[in-house]
Design a protein around this motif. Structure first.
Motif, PDB file in Angstrom:
ATOM      1  N   ALA A 543       0.829  -1.209   0.000  1.00 15.18           N
ATOM      2  CA  ALA A 543       0.000   0.000   0.000  1.00 15.18           C
ATOM      3  C   ALA A 543       0.860   1.254   0.000  1.00 15.18           C
ATOM      4  N   ALA A 544       1.964   1.212   0.751  1.00 19.30           N
ATOM      5  CA  ALA A 544       2.855   2.372   0.825  1.00 19.30           C
ATOM      6  C   ALA A 544       3.464   2.693  -0.529  1.00 19.30           C
ATOM      7  N   GLN A 545       3.601   1.675  -1.391  1.00 17.73           N
ATOM      8  CA  GLN A 545       4.184   1.882  -2.716  1.00 17.73           C
ATOM      9  C   GLN A 545       3.118   1.992  -3.797  1.00 17.73           C
ATOM     10  N   GLY A 546       1.864   2.074  -3.373  1.00 14.46           N
ATOM     11  CA  GLY A 546       0.778   2.275  -4.327  1.00 14.46           C
ATOM     12  C   GLY A 546       0.453   1.061  -5.170  1.00 14.46           C
ATOM     13  N   LEU A 547       0.804  -0.125  -4.690  1.00 13.29           N
ATOM     14  CA  LEU A 547       0.583  -1.339  -5.480  1.00 13.29           C
ATOM     15  C   LEU A 547      -0.656  -2.113  -5.072  1.00 13.29           C
ATOM     16  N   ALA A 548      -1.168  -1.900  -3.882  1.00 15.46           N
ATOM     17  CA  ALA A 548      -2.318  -2.671  -3.410  1.00 15.46           C
ATOM     18  C   ALA A 548      -3.238  -1.786  -2.583  1.00 15.46           C
ATOM     19  N   ILE A 577      -8.425 -13.647  -5.083  1.00 15.78           N
ATOM     20  CA  ILE A 577      -9.288 -14.605  -5.769  1.00 15.78           C
ATOM     21  C   ILE A 577     -10.146 -13.934  -6.840  1.00 15.78           C
ATOM     22  N   SER A 578     -10.395 -12.641  -6.712  1.00 19.21           N
ATOM     23  CA  SER A 578     -11.247 -11.945  -7.687  1.00 19.21           C
ATOM     24  C   SER A 578     -10.718 -10.573  -8.099  1.00 19.21           C
ATOM     25  N   VAL A 579     -10.067  -9.871  -7.182  1.00 18.89           N
ATOM     26  CA  VAL A 579      -9.649  -8.486  -7.426  1.00 18.89           C
ATOM     27  C   VAL A 579      -8.295  -8.459  -8.131  1.00 18.89           C
ATOM     28  N   TYR A 580      -8.108  -7.457  -8.999  1.00 21.37           N
ATOM     29  CA  TYR A 580      -6.834  -7.285  -9.706  1.00 21.37           C
ATOM     30  C   TYR A 580      -6.095  -6.064  -9.157  1.00 21.37           C
ATOM     31  N   PRO A 581      -4.768  -6.136  -9.066  1.00 26.54           N
ATOM     32  CA  PRO A 581      -4.005  -4.923  -8.754  1.00 26.54           C
ATOM     33  C   PRO A 581      -3.842  -4.084 -10.013  1.00 26.54           C
ATOM     34  N   GLU A 582      -3.392  -2.847  -9.839  1.00 28.20           N
ATOM     35  CA  GLU A 582      -3.193  -1.972 -10.990  1.00 28.20           C
ATOM     36  C   GLU A 582      -2.073  -2.477 -11.878  1.00 28.20           C
ATOM     37  N   ARG A 583      -0.986  -2.991 -11.275  1.00 27.44           N
ATOM     38  CA  ARG A 583       0.096  -3.577 -12.062  1.00 27.44           C
ATOM     39  C   ARG A 583       0.646  -4.797 -11.338  1.00 27.44           C
ATOM     40  N   SER A 584       1.318  -5.646 -12.079  1.00 26.97           N
ATOM     41  CA  SER A 584       1.752  -6.936 -11.556  1.00 26.97           C
ATOM     42  C   SER A 584       2.989  -6.802 -10.676  1.00 26.97           C
ATOM     43  N   LEU A 607       3.877 -12.996  -2.045  1.00 27.20           N
ATOM     44  CA  LEU A 607       2.539 -12.459  -2.285  1.00 27.20           C
ATOM     45  C   LEU A 607       2.484 -11.997  -3.730  1.00 27.20           C
ATOM     46  N   ILE A 608       1.633 -12.642  -4.503  1.00 25.65           N
ATOM     47  CA  ILE A 608       1.612 -12.445  -5.955  1.00 25.65           C
ATOM     48  C   ILE A 608       0.418 -11.584  -6.348  1.00 25.65           C
ATOM     49  N   GLY A 609       0.689 -10.555  -7.100  1.00 26.32           N
ATOM     50  CA  GLY A 609      -0.371  -9.735  -7.670  1.00 26.32           C
ATOM     51  C   GLY A 609      -0.221  -9.694  -9.180  1.00 26.32           C
ATOM     52  N   ILE A 610      -1.230 -10.137  -9.899  1.00 27.93           N
ATOM     53  CA  ILE A 610      -1.181 -10.154 -11.364  1.00 27.93           C
ATOM     54  C   ILE A 610      -2.284  -9.249 -11.901  1.00 27.93           C
ATOM     55  N   ALA A 611      -1.896  -8.220 -12.639  1.00 28.94           N
ATOM     56  CA  ALA A 611      -2.865  -7.307 -13.245  1.00 28.94           C
ATOM     57  C   ALA A 611      -3.720  -8.055 -14.254  1.00 28.94           C
ATOM     58  N   GLN A 612      -4.892  -7.527 -14.536  1.00 30.70           N
ATOM     59  CA  GLN A 612      -5.830  -8.222 -15.405  1.00 30.70           C
ATOM     60  C   GLN A 612      -5.242  -8.526 -16.776  1.00 30.70           C
TER      61      GLN A 612
END
Length: 656
Positions: A543-548, A577-584, A607-612
């Protein structure tokens, strides 16, 4: 022995089994979260038990080869009644089985004597585990004046026995042996053989997993009834007739249930009460296949189940394809099979009938991307139908979609190939035909040329297979063979092709992971004592880096609540499970102290975040990372890293 200690010993054996080299005591201690002294004690205990042997040297420890498959199984599972249960799980299950069979309760001192342990050890180590397990089935162990009694519904006691029988380390393969140990006065094998014969004569098709589950439940019913433990009104009404009436095979199911009841009455001299007969009907109805999958179409399916239900499941499958960026997600026959499977799963959930999957853990660890898609489907389905879908059912969904999903995974791509051979009768054509026959889709022959033709105008290709030693161009790999494709030539070509594929995969992995992993998202020794707090700490950094966003982290917690994302003993990979981050991105937490995560204690959390727009990469990310952490040697190297640069180098070193 405490449960935590037994778990560490089991993990130690697993690490040694999967290592190709000696492992030092310090590294084992780090992997298990124990001291080196504890490791020495664990090794001594394993060797003293005699079921496995761990060799030691100045280089560390390794597992000695076993002389037979039976040597790998705990003694308590091999049907030897003379061996006293020694492991924590064995002592727990022994105590529970004695309690289930004791109408007037059991003396704490008597059970302690049977286990050859002190009363204090029994009270402090065995009883807490036994109470924890029975509570999962809404049962309770009451103790008054050192006398123990198992209280609760008969239906729940049967579920507990079925769980113990089928949830040992070896699943269904030793479930009958487990029942024999729990009920030594019964001819379990004889009863099993009779039930198999009755079911085989019934003209009902039951798949192997359902059949094994059915037999275990029937065995437990018979064993309990012969001890005058029948279902009662307290257990709730069971409407097996109502469910059977909906089925096309209702006459065969009723006839099979009647044959089982008749066998029971003839063999044991007492009739099957109505409530228990309804339970048998219910088990049979939930075990049979509704129709032949080969004949399945939308009209036939609509005649079996409600069309709204069918449309709802098909809609979830469409959503799953969109979520994972798979526009061709499974074909029509498999879609219909999944609809029928989900209807059966819904019925099992409604009637609270367990359906253990003995390969669930293996599917989860070896086919993580497919399992994750099954989690998505199960979550959407459970929300829509307001039922609970557990990990066993999730693994069965993964069974269904796995083979089809593999078709759409990112392929390595065929290796392009130029063949240089001089024309001589039909030798050139025959060599190319042999190459295509031998290597199939692994190669794509782009040109067949003479030496002069190649030197005059060399085409671009990954490989040049030549029968003449000719200089190659453009960085192609040259493979020199004879004009006749011998076995030696085939091995030579295959080795070179594998080397090229490995290099491609390594470069791809390094590029992909290098893009997603960032120095600013690497955390060392996060202050977290469980999965929830670790995700929160990592979420704060993101969150501090604007990623989540908070919404994204909440969705990560939701995914974790459906099924643990600890795919190996050392690694957890939480994600939404459903929400996407802005970037991966991939955020990394590397801890020296282990973090309890479901059934595992992990040292690494990715912790993996994959943009749509990047969801097509999700399968590759999971596969690549799990492949790395499946190697004991690579995991040990990763544990020795302190900086982001060291971690990234170790992570990508052995891929391919």
């Amino acid at each position: 022995m405490s449960n935590a200690k037994q778990n560490r010993i089991n993990r130690m054996i697993n690490v040694l089994e999967n290592s190709s080299s000696w492992i030092s005591s310090s590294m084992l201690a780090s992997l298990l979260g124990a001291s080196e002294r504890s490791i020495r004690n664990y090794v001594a205990e394993v060797n003293e038990a005699g079921t496995r042997h761990i060799e030691s040297s100045k280089e560390g420890y390794r597992l000695a080869a076993t002389t037979s498959a039976a040597g790998n199984a705990p003694a308590s599972l091999l049907g030897n009644a003379d061996i006293v249960p020694a492991g924590s799980d064995s002592r727990r299950d022994f105590t529970i089985s004695r309690l289930v069979n004791a109408r007037d309760g059991l003396s704490v001192f008597d059970v302690s004597d049977e286990l050859f342990i002190s009363e204090s050890t029994f009270q402090s180590s065995v009883m807490p585990q036994a109470r924890a397990l029975v509570r999962q089935f809404d049962l309770n162990i009451e103790t008054h004046d050192y006398r123990m009694t198992l209280t609760g519904r008969e239906a729940d006691k049967r579920k507990l026995l079925g769980h113990i029988a089928t949830h040992n380390s070896y699943g269904y393969f030793t479930s009958t042996k487990t029942l024999e140990n729990m009920f030594p006065g019964f001819d379990v094998q004889g009863i099993l053989s009779s039930l198999v014969e009755i079911c085989q004569r019934s003209d009902l098709f039951i798949n192997n997993y359902a059949f094994s589950n059915l037999l275990m439940h029937l065995l437990v019913i018979i064993i309990r009834l012969t001890s005058n433990n029948e279902l009662s009104e307290v257990d709730g009404p069971i409407d097996g007739d109502g469910l059977v009436a909906q089925l096309g095979k209702r006459e065969q199911i009723v006839r099979c249930a009647q044959c089982i009841a008749a066998y029971f009455e003839k063999e044991f001299g007492c009739a099957v009460p109505r409530a228990d007969f309804q339970q048998i009907l219910l088990l049979l109805a939930l075990s049979v296949e509704r129709c032949d999958f080969g004949d399945l179409n939308r009209e036939k399916l609509a005649s079996i189940i409600d069309r709204d239900f069918m449309d709802m499941v098909l809609g979830i499958l469409d959503e799953c394809g969109e979520r994972y960026n798979l526009p061709r997600f499974i074909d029509e026959p498999m879609r219909l099979q999944l609809v029928l499977h989900m209807f059966n799963a819904y019925q099992r959930a409604v009637y609270h009938v367990s359906y253990p999957n003995p390969l669930a853990a293996q599917i989860k660890s070896e086919h993580a991307p497919v399992y994750d898609m099954a989690v998505y489907i199960a979550h959407r389905f459970s929300t829509a139908m307001n039922v609970e879908v557990g990990e066993n059912e999730i693994a069965f969904i993964a069974f269904h979609i796995g083979a089809y999903f593999e078709k759409f995974s990112a392929p390595d791509g065929a290796i392009t190939c130029t063949v240089i051979i001089e024309e001589y009768h039909d030798f050139a054509r025959r060599l190319v035909d042999d190459l295509k026959s031998e290597f199939g889709d692994d190669i794509s022959v782009v040109a067949v040329m003479s030496c002069d033709g190649y030197l005059a105008d060399p085409p671009e290709s990954d490989v040049v297979i030549a029968t003449i030693d000719v200089p190659v161009c453009g960085g192609s790999t040259k493979i020199l063979i004879g004009p006749i494709l011998t076995k030696q030539n085939v091995r030579k070509i295959r080795d070179r092709l594998c080397a090229i594929q490995e290099q491609r995969r390594r470069l791809y992995a390094q590029g992909l992971l290098g893009r997603l992993l960032q120095p600013g998202l690497f955390m060392r020794n996060v202050d977290a004592n469980d999965a929830t707090s670790c995700i929160d700490r990592m979420g704060e950094l993101l969150a501090a880096q604007g990623l989540a966003t908070p919404e994204y982290i909440a969705d990560v917690h939701l995914r974790e609540s459906v099924s643990s994302t600890a795919f190996t003993d050392s690694l957890a990979m939480p994600h939404a499970i459903s929400v996407y981050p802005e970037r991966s991105f991939i955020a990394v937490a590397h801890n020296d102290a282990s973090i309890p995560w479901g059934r595992h204690d992990v040292r690494f959390v990715l912790l993996i975040g994959i943009a749509q727009e990047d969801m097509g990469l999700f399968r590759d990310v999971l596969d690549l990372i799990i492949e790395v952490f499946s190697s004991v040697e690579t995991t040990m190297r990763l544990m020795q890293t302190d900086t982001f640069e060291e971690f990234l180098a170790a992570l990508t070193h052995d891929i391919g």
